[in-house]
Design a protein around this motif. Structure first.
Motif, mmCIF file in Angstrom:
data_model
loop_
_atom_site.group_PDB
_atom_site.id
_atom_site.type_symbol
_atom_site.label_atom_id
_atom_site.label_comp_id
_atom_site.label_asym_id
_atom_site.label_seq_id
_atom_site.Cartn_x
_atom_site.Cartn_y
_atom_site.Cartn_z
ATOM 1 N N TRP A 213 0.819 -1.182 -0.037
ATOM 2 C CA TRP A 213 -0.127 0.140 -0.002
ATOM 3 C C TRP A 213 0.993 1.320 0.065
ATOM 4 O O TRP A 213 2.217 1.069 0.293
ATOM 5 N N SER A 214 0.199 2.366 -0.249
ATOM 6 C CA SER A 214 0.929 3.690 -0.409
ATOM 7 C C SER A 214 0.345 4.550 0.652
ATOM 8 O O SER A 214 -0.825 4.684 0.647
ATOM 9 N N PRO A 215 1.079 5.619 1.107
ATOM 10 C CA PRO A 215 0.733 6.677 1.743
ATOM 11 C C PRO A 215 0.126 7.795 0.913
ATOM 12 O O PRO A 215 -0.517 8.801 1.306
ATOM 13 N N LEU A 216 0.341 7.709 -0.396
ATOM 14 C CA LEU A 216 0.005 8.678 -1.292
ATOM 15 C C LEU A 216 -1.218 8.012 -2.195
ATOM 16 O O LEU A 216 -1.310 7.156 -2.681
ATOM 17 N N TRP A 217 -2.366 8.842 -2.147
ATOM 18 C CA TRP A 217 -3.626 8.494 -3.049
ATOM 19 C C TRP A 217 -3.581 9.134 -4.283
ATOM 20 O O TRP A 217 -3.764 10.480 -4.490
ATOM 21 N N SER A 218 -3.529 8.143 -5.225
ATOM 22 C CA SER A 218 -3.187 8.837 -6.787
ATOM 23 C C SER A 218 -3.972 7.926 -7.739
ATOM 24 O O SER A 218 -4.577 6.938 -7.406
ATOM 25 N N ARG A 219 -3.799 8.330 -9.101
ATOM 26 C CA ARG A 219 -4.450 7.436 -10.035
ATOM 27 C C ARG A 219 -3.739 6.351 -10.439
ATOM 28 O O ARG A 219 -3.889 5.835 -11.556
ATOM 29 N N TYR A 220 -2.138 6.494 -10.050
ATOM 30 C CA TYR A 220 -1.350 5.388 -10.535
ATOM 31 C C TYR A 220 -1.399 4.156 -9.749
ATOM 32 O O TYR A 220 -2.051 3.849 -8.649
ATOM 33 N N ARG A 221 -0.674 3.141 -10.056
ATOM 34 C CA ARG A 221 -0.853 1.789 -9.952
ATOM 35 C C ARG A 221 -0.352 1.557 -8.361
ATOM 36 O O ARG A 221 -0.967 0.466 -7.624
ATOM 37 N N PHE A 222 0.475 2.753 -7.816
ATOM 38 C CA PHE A 222 0.704 2.173 -6.355
ATOM 39 C C PHE A 222 -0.304 2.547 -5.506
ATOM 40 O O PHE A 222 -0.375 2.201 -4.325
ATOM 41 N N SER A 223 -1.549 3.150 -6.025
ATOM 42 C CA SER A 223 -2.670 3.406 -5.268
ATOM 43 C C SER A 223 -3.935 2.402 -5.487
ATOM 44 O O SER A 223 -4.819 2.455 -5.103
#
Length: 280
Positions: A213-223
């Motif tokens: 998971w990521s602490p950044l909420w975005s449109r990219y795959r890491f979210s």
């Protein structure tokens, strides 16, 4: 969640709620003092001074102020363009004040939209942001992936006839996690961001990378994962023909199986929420 855990969460949330309300009080106080000729740099300094007089000594990031078409991030290409400039207010001009103080170890990150006098375009944008607040909460409770929710916010903006302006932020984020930080007598900052908060975000990023998971909420795959329990500073940002508007506030996400307790806004007594309630 046990009774002890509930009590601990309630205590923590009171601290975050206090600093978030303090930040919004600052935004309203500074907005009331704005007048023709005031520059973005002066407005940012007014926010810093107001908060420092009330005990703030650390920041997630230093205050920003954007005037006119800069509220829609027109022409923004590099991070340095986010910093306050000598752009000066004129009657009818929209503005956004954005600040992220840390107080007694608790962090807030807020955005306040307004105009110097009447601005019908920004008024409409602010009215239409209500649907985004409702959509985000509903879909977080449904445990949709952050990436999917981002895309649904995007689609709602398109239906409303607006451009997505949070896409211009670093990593295109609509939100990021916030947390408590250690209090220090002297808290340095780098490029406008507090080093203590950056360390916390980096630690979250490393921990999240290991767990998917990521602490950044975005449109990219890491979210592309369900909402992670914690506190998220959420900021949908609409743009229309050189005018922008947004709100930013904390969304609480828990691991509760009760839908209403699984996600909720930290505070419903905020300027934009009161605005929508008064209009009904």
């Amino acid at each position: 969640m046990t009774t002890a855990a509930n009590s601990e969460l309630s205590t923590r949330l009171r601290g975050f709620r206090q600093v978030q309300r303090l930040a919004y009080e600052c935004a309203e106080a500074v907005a009331a003092r704005l007048e023709p000729g005031v520059s973005e740099r002066q407005a940012a300094r007014m926010q810093r001074e107001w908060l420092r007089e009330r005990g703030v000594r650390d920041w997630f990031h230093l205050p920003f102020a954007w005037f006119g078409d800069r509220t829609a991030f027109t022409g923004f290409r590099i991070p340095l363009q986010f910093f306050p400039t000598d752009r000066r207010l004129t009657p009818g001009m929209p503005f956004i004040l954005d600040m992220a103080p840390v107080y007694q170890g608790f962090t807030a990150d807020i955005g306040y939209s307004g105009s110097l006098g009447t601005n019908p375009v920004q008024d409409r944008l602010m009215d239409d942001l209500e649907a985004h607040r409702e959509l985000i909460l509903r879909e977080v409770r449904e445990r949709r992936s952050l990436r999917e929710i981002y895309e649904d916010v995007d689609r709602l903006m398109v239906r409303q006839g607006y451009a997505n302006r949070h896409r211009a932020y670093p990593f295109g984020v609509i939100a990021h996690k916030v947390d408590q930080v250690k209090q220090r007598r002297w808290s340095p900052h780098v490029l406008g961001f507090g080093t203590q908060s950056l360390k916390g975000l980096a630690a979250d990023a490393l921990h999240g990378h290991r767990e998917g998971w990521s602490p950044l909420w975005s449109r990219y795959r890491f979210s592309d994962h369900p909402p992670q329990p914690g506190l998220w500073a959420v900021e949908p940002h609409l743009g229309f023909r050189g005018t922008g508007a947004k709100f930013e506030e904390i969304l609480v996400v828990t691991d509760s199986r009760d839908p209403e307790q699984s996600a909720f806004w930290l505070d419903d007594d905020l300027p934009h929420v009161r605005r929508w309630a008064e209009a009904k």
